[in-house]
Design a protein around this motif. Structure first.
Motif, mmCIF file in Angstrom:
data_model
loop_
_atom_site.group_PDB
_atom_site.id
_atom_site.type_symbol
_atom_site.label_atom_id
_atom_site.label_comp_id
_atom_site.label_asym_id
_atom_site.label_seq_id
_atom_site.Cartn_x
_atom_site.Cartn_y
_atom_site.Cartn_z
ATOM 1 N N ARG A 1 1.263 -1.120 0.412
ATOM 2 C CA ARG A 1 -0.111 0.077 -0.331
ATOM 3 C C ARG A 1 0.989 1.319 0.269
ATOM 4 O O ARG A 1 0.599 2.355 0.656
ATOM 5 C CB ARG A 1 -1.093 0.130 1.045
ATOM 6 C CG ARG A 1 -2.191 -1.367 1.656
ATOM 7 C CD ARG A 1 -3.369 -0.407 2.298
ATOM 8 N NE ARG A 1 -3.856 -2.159 1.819
ATOM 9 C CZ ARG A 1 -5.072 -2.020 2.544
ATOM 10 N NH1 ARG A 1 -6.112 -0.706 3.217
ATOM 11 N NH2 ARG A 1 -5.849 -3.416 2.753
ATOM 12 N N ALA B 1 1.838 4.783 -0.954
ATOM 13 C CA ALA B 1 1.454 5.947 -0.509
ATOM 14 C C ALA B 1 2.670 6.398 -2.312
ATOM 15 O O ALA B 1 3.529 7.317 -2.093
ATOM 16 C CB ALA B 1 1.398 7.196 -0.116
ATOM 17 N N GLY C 1 -8.235 4.272 -3.832
ATOM 18 C CA GLY C 1 -7.755 4.971 -2.655
ATOM 19 C C GLY C 1 -8.368 6.861 -2.786
ATOM 20 O O GLY C 1 -9.257 7.208 -3.186
ATOM 21 N N ARG C 2 -7.681 7.090 -1.934
ATOM 22 C CA ARG C 2 -7.774 9.270 -1.497
ATOM 23 C C ARG C 2 -6.732 9.994 -2.308
ATOM 24 O O ARG C 2 -5.691 9.129 -1.767
ATOM 25 C CB ARG C 2 -7.805 8.512 -0.287
ATOM 26 C CG ARG C 2 -7.940 10.590 0.456
ATOM 27 C CD ARG C 2 -8.649 10.100 1.755
ATOM 28 N NE ARG C 2 -8.768 11.085 2.715
ATOM 29 C CZ ARG C 2 -7.704 11.872 3.537
ATOM 30 N NH1 ARG C 2 -7.516 11.037 3.811
ATOM 31 N NH2 ARG C 2 -7.975 12.986 4.228
ATOM 32 N N PHE D 1 -1.314 10.430 -2.603
ATOM 33 C CA PHE D 1 -2.423 9.609 -2.953
ATOM 34 C C PHE D 1 -2.274 8.270 -2.523
ATOM 35 O O PHE D 1 -1.073 7.072 -2.224
ATOM 36 C CB PHE D 1 -2.193 8.917 -4.336
ATOM 37 C CG PHE D 1 -4.013 7.755 -4.689
ATOM 38 C CD1 PHE D 1 -4.872 7.902 -5.017
ATOM 39 C CD2 PHE D 1 -3.473 6.590 -4.723
ATOM 40 C CE1 PHE D 1 -5.499 7.283 -5.384
ATOM 41 C CE2 PHE D 1 -4.185 5.821 -5.073
ATOM 42 C CZ PHE D 1 -5.657 5.736 -4.916
ATOM 43 N N ASP D 2 -3.381 7.508 -1.557
ATOM 44 C CA ASP D 2 -3.168 6.107 -0.337
ATOM 45 C C ASP D 2 -4.407 5.571 -1.198
ATOM 46 O O ASP D 2 -5.232 5.638 -1.159
ATOM 47 C CB ASP D 2 -3.519 7.171 1.177
ATOM 48 C CG ASP D 2 -2.490 7.259 1.295
ATOM 49 O OD1 ASP D 2 -1.489 6.908 2.064
ATOM 50 O OD2 ASP D 2 -2.890 8.860 1.344
ATOM 51 N N PRO D 3 -3.404 4.365 -1.302
ATOM 52 C CA PRO D 3 -4.408 3.189 -1.877
ATOM 53 C C PRO D 3 -5.303 2.916 -1.136
ATOM 54 O O PRO D 3 -4.540 1.882 0.087
ATOM 55 C CB PRO D 3 -3.331 2.053 -2.622
ATOM 56 C CG PRO D 3 -2.050 2.203 -2.439
ATOM 57 C CD PRO D 3 -1.970 4.295 -1.815
ATOM 58 N N SER D 4 -6.607 2.262 -1.108
ATOM 59 C CA SER D 4 -7.157 1.314 0.115
ATOM 60 C C SER D 4 -7.241 0.029 -0.355
ATOM 61 O O SER D 4 -7.852 -0.589 1.051
ATOM 62 C CB SER D 4 -8.944 2.061 -0.029
ATOM 63 O OG SER D 4 -9.617 1.472 -1.714
ATOM 64 N N TRP E 1 -1.375 -2.830 -3.372
ATOM 65 C CA TRP E 1 -1.818 -2.128 -5.386
ATOM 66 C C TRP E 1 -1.219 -3.588 -6.439
ATOM 67 O O TRP E 1 -1.270 -4.500 -5.567
ATOM 68 C CB TRP E 1 -0.063 -1.808 -5.842
ATOM 69 C CG TRP E 1 0.100 -0.389 -4.695
ATOM 70 C CD1 TRP E 1 0.810 0.395 -4.654
ATOM 71 C CD2 TRP E 1 -0.165 1.039 -6.101
ATOM 72 N NE1 TRP E 1 -0.075 2.009 -4.018
ATOM 73 C CE2 TRP E 1 0.023 1.737 -5.746
ATOM 74 C CE3 TRP E 1 -1.262 1.343 -7.476
ATOM 75 C CZ2 TRP E 1 -0.691 3.083 -5.512
ATOM 76 C CZ3 TRP E 1 -1.777 2.210 -7.926
ATOM 77 C CH2 TRP E 1 -1.158 3.483 -7.039
#
Length: 395
Positions: A53, A55, A87-88, A99-102, A105
């Motif tokens: 994950r 960022a 993500g956010r 960008f932080d994936p939820s 990857w």
């Protein structure tokens, strides 16, 4: 006093235009994009690695949003392609966007990070033309064989059957289910479509279908498959993950093929192993005695003799052991007795001499005439493996 204060204010007013002109003179550039490249690798040589994950963080040379602005409501400063990974986007500071994936990857993706076209600082300075997209690459999707399940083989041996013992490949009996493990979650039907069963000798191979009552719709990191027809006994097969197909909607197409190997039923021969539970990757042809009693693992157990089917009586067991007793011999010659403490174990008892070497020999013709077969109906045959070395090492 008042006259001096007026002079100071006038000086500040005169200096204001010069200070205002200085701010736009500071260029707006991208100073760094994180994660950075791998050690010793330049961006123009290869894509940067992206895993777990991680960022994605873009750092600018000056504030893009005004101090005091709502960080969560401010628009993102860069784009991701492809853009389907959930993500956010958020602003960490006025000059750092992230960008932080939820989810982790997804594998097999090439992700391009590019500053937003027409991006300006909070006071209108446009992003410099030197800002270039950065490419990332997520790990390849990996496949391995976790185990093979067979209720028939376990029932025939009292639970001691193992698909790997004395096998180069995982054994798949007629009811065998291969449990495949992937390095990321897959969609079962997409992954099944990406698999192919191939006979290593070039012969025809059956198709694969879902096994283990696995749901076709629930994402999972494992996939249970079985063949639509029984595999040919003794033949080896490769379960191949083919390139060019995606195993999940979020993932890219598999970049390079990989495979695991299985085989059909192993032939019925003796002895197998002298210990329980059987240790992996060991096979003994000879008995190396220290005691007068040895337990040999029988891979598929034994089928009842003709006329004794469906009988668990002592008489049926005695008939079976006598038929087996007349089909095998010890060399050098030695009287021995056979018994079965459990369905997967054959016990040999004799007055073995400590340190001596004995070979258990099978007369396949006698075994066939006596009707000796394993639980899958295979006849007892001579051990096809090479004789051990003189030092007593097994094959």
């Amino acid at each position: 006093m008042a006259r001096g204060l007026l002079a100071v204010l006038a000086a500040c007013a005169a200096a204001a235009p010069a200070h205002a002109a200085f701010l736009p003179a500071l260029p707006l550039n991208v100073t760094s994009v994180l994660p950075g490249p791998a050690r010793g690798v330049r961006d123009d040589e290869d894509a940067r690695p992206l895993r777990g994950r991680d960022a994605i963080t873009v750092v600018f040379s000056r504030a893009v949003i005004a101090l005091g602005a709502d960080f969560d409501a401010s628009p993102p400063a860069f784009t991701l392609a492809p853009a389907h990974v959930p993500g956010r986007f958020r602003w960490v500071t006025t000059a750092i966007a992230r960008f932080d994936p939820s989810v982790d990857w997804p594998p097999e993706l090439t992700v391009e990070v590019a500053p937003l076209a027409g991006l300006t600082s909070f006071d209108g300075t446009r992003l410099g033309s030197s800002a270039q997209p950065v490419r990332y690459r997520t790990p390849a999707l990996r496949l391995w064989l976790e185990t093979v399940r067979s209720d028939a083989a376990r029932n025939a041996t009292g639970g001691v059957w193992d698909p790997y013992t004395a096998n180069e490949h995982g054994e798949m009996p007629v009811d065998g289910h291969a449990l495949l493990r992937f390095s990321a979650a897959i969609s079962p039907m997409l992954a099944l479509a990406a698999l192919n069963l191939r006979a290593l000798d070039g012969d025809r191979a059956p198709a694969l279908r879902l096994g283990c009552d696995q749901s076709p719709t629930a994402d999972n990191s494992s996939l249970c498959v079985r063949s639509t027809e029984p595999l040919t006994p003794g033949h080896a097969y490769a379960i191949e993950l083919r390139a060019g197909r995606a195993c999940h909607p979020l993932q890219g197409a598999v970049s390079s093929p990989s495979s695991v190997e299985v085989q059909g039923l192993a032939p019925f021969f003796l002895p197998f192993l002298q210990r329980l539970p059987p240790p992996p990757a060991q096979a003994y042809r000879e008995l190396k005695p220290r005691f007068h009693r040895y337990d040999l693992w029988m891979r598929h157990g034994l089928a009842p003799l003709a006329g004794d089917e469906g009988s668990e009586s002592e008489e049926g067991e005695a008939h079976l052991l006598e038929a087996l007793r007349t089909s095998v011999s010890l060399s050098p010659p030695l009287h021995f007795d056979l018994s079965r403490p459990s369905r997967g174990v054959l016990r040999v008892e004799a007055a073995f001499e400590p340190g001596a070497r004995y070979t258990l020999r099978v007369d396949a013709a006698r075994a066939s005439a006596a009707g000796v077969r394993d639980a899958f109906g295979q006849p007892l045959v001579a051990d096809p493996r090479p004789l051990p070395d003189e030092d007593g090492g097994g094959g």
